[in-house]
Design a protein around this motif. Sequence first.
Motif, PDB file in Angstrom:
ATOM      1  N   LEU A  39      37.630   2.496 -21.997  1.00 27.16           N
ATOM      2  CA  LEU A  39      38.011   3.315 -23.213  1.00 27.16           C
ATOM      3  C   LEU A  39      39.351   3.307 -23.739  1.00 27.16           C
ATOM      4  CD1 LEU A  39      35.860   6.508 -22.278  1.00 27.16           C
ATOM      5  CD2 LEU A  39      35.143   4.523 -23.534  1.00 27.16           C
ATOM      6  N   SER A  54      36.333  -2.596 -26.800  1.00 26.42           N
ATOM      7  CA  SER A  54      35.079  -2.156 -26.163  1.00 26.42           C
ATOM      8  C   SER A  54      33.967  -2.920 -27.043  1.00 26.42           C
ATOM      9  CB  SER A  54      34.904  -0.769 -26.785  1.00 26.42           C
ATOM     10  OG  SER A  54      34.740  -0.675 -28.352  1.00 26.42           O
ATOM     11  N   ARG A  58      31.963  -2.681 -22.709  1.00 30.08           N
ATOM     12  CA  ARG A  58      31.530  -1.451 -22.798  1.00 30.08           C
ATOM     13  C   ARG A  58      30.993  -1.022 -21.649  1.00 30.08           C
ATOM     14  NH1 ARG A  58      29.793  -3.757 -28.382  1.00 30.08           N
ATOM     15  NH2 ARG A  58      28.368  -4.980 -26.959  1.00 30.08           N
ATOM     16  N   SER A  93      26.351   5.904 -13.457  1.00 29.91           N
ATOM     17  CA  SER A  93      25.713   5.890 -14.932  1.00 29.91           C
ATOM     18  C   SER A  93      24.596   6.886 -14.995  1.00 29.91           C
ATOM     19  CB  SER A  93      25.657   4.787 -15.669  1.00 29.91           C
ATOM     20  OG  SER A  93      24.839   3.947 -14.868  1.00 29.91           O
ATOM     21  N   LYS A 114      25.555  15.794 -20.703  1.00 31.08           N
ATOM     22  CA  LYS A 114      26.939  15.492 -21.375  1.00 31.08           C
ATOM     23  C   LYS A 114      27.716  16.196 -20.941  1.00 31.08           C
ATOM     24  CE  LYS A 114      29.455  13.984 -25.604  1.00 31.08           C
ATOM     25  NZ  LYS A 114      29.815  12.651 -24.878  1.00 31.08           N
ATOM     26  N   ASN A 121      33.723  11.246 -16.157  1.00 29.51           N
ATOM     27  CA  ASN A 121      33.650   9.792 -16.893  1.00 29.51           C
ATOM     28  C   ASN A 121      32.669   8.926 -16.585  1.00 29.51           C
ATOM     29  OD1 ASN A 121      36.295  10.138 -18.266  1.00 29.51           O
ATOM     30  ND2 ASN A 121      37.552   9.925 -16.427  1.00 29.51           N
ATOM     31  N   PRO A 123      29.164   7.350 -17.833  1.00 28.45           N
ATOM     32  CA  PRO A 123      28.683   7.443 -18.997  1.00 28.45           C
ATOM     33  C   PRO A 123      27.313   7.995 -19.063  1.00 28.45           C
ATOM     34  CG  PRO A 123      28.824   5.085 -17.976  1.00 28.45           C
ATOM     35  CD  PRO A 123      29.683   6.265 -16.986  1.00 28.45           C
ATOM     36  N   GLU A 139      27.348   8.155 -24.645  1.00 30.27           N
ATOM     37  CA  GLU A 139      28.068   6.894 -24.550  1.00 30.27           C
ATOM     38  C   GLU A 139      27.128   5.647 -24.856  1.00 30.27           C
ATOM     39  OE1 GLU A 139      30.535   9.845 -23.053  1.00 30.27           O
ATOM     40  OE2 GLU A 139      28.557   9.379 -22.280  1.00 30.27           O
ATOM     41  N   LYS A 161      29.619   1.763 -28.977  1.00 26.94           N
ATOM     42  CA  LYS A 161      28.455   2.424 -27.828  1.00 26.94           C
ATOM     43  C   LYS A 161      28.024   1.165 -26.890  1.00 26.94           C
ATOM     44  CE  LYS A 161      29.064   6.616 -29.550  1.00 26.94           C
ATOM     45  NZ  LYS A 161      29.415   7.965 -28.571  1.00 26.94           N
TER      46      LYS A 161
END
Length: 284
Positions: A39, A54, A58, A93, A114, A121, A123, A139, A161
Amino acid sequence: NLGSDLLHFRNSSNLGIMRTFKTLSHGAMGSTSIFNLGLQANQAMRRQGMRSFSSLVRFPQASASLMLVTDDAFLDDKFLSKIDAAVKGGVTSVQLRLKRVSTLEYVRIGEQVKALLKSRNVPLIVDDRLDVALAIDAEGLHIGEDDLPWRIARRLLGHEKILGCSTYGRADLVRKALHPEVSADYLGSGAVFSSPTKQCEIKGVHHLPEVRRFIIAETTRAVPLLAIGGVDLETAGQCIENGADGVAVVSALLRYDDPSSTQRAAAGMLQSVRAARTRCTDGR
């Protein structure tokens, strides 16, 4: 200065950039730091007037190591506590997959998840529902063959994204997902084992090397392959040894009544994934 440090990427190939991130993911920095670096890199390169970083990276391999996938069967008063515990245990994730809730409820739960993940951090990827992903500014989005057409999904989602695609182990879907107009950031395998949360054709662990060959044939990008379908602590390492970069799991983490058990299970599974990856790297 991060911006000046990244200037040398101006003429680099996608493969070279991905190798850089792959090296970092095995280094001292944690998986959340790697995701955050991506990011920061994107922001720095935009300030320098460079192509968006990104659009190339990503979803680094570190974020793909251990994906938690939710299911309506576990949507109870401990749902958020279990997700929190899974992340504490090492989940890299989270895919929010809910098939039997209203749009309003999906958005409400998505906002809660979220908020829970933001400080870590980690996603958040929404399954199927582009509208929900956009509404909560997730994300990323994960889609399958029968969902929104993949090229349209990428166009509406944007190139900032993460986009993940289910391939079911098929070469034609790998090709479709890696087309430049889709540019998937990670791919889901076919069902490796039987699963209590989703009934589908079982492909077995031995189809993973073939999917890996499909990916290599289609792109020079290091696109992570996630093994999904009944994966648990005992089988996660087998998936990595057969070509997967990470595993996506549901009941293996969410089936416990006590969130602390979810945390221990996540820690054990991440350790198994990393150990198998080390064995592969060392050639043992």
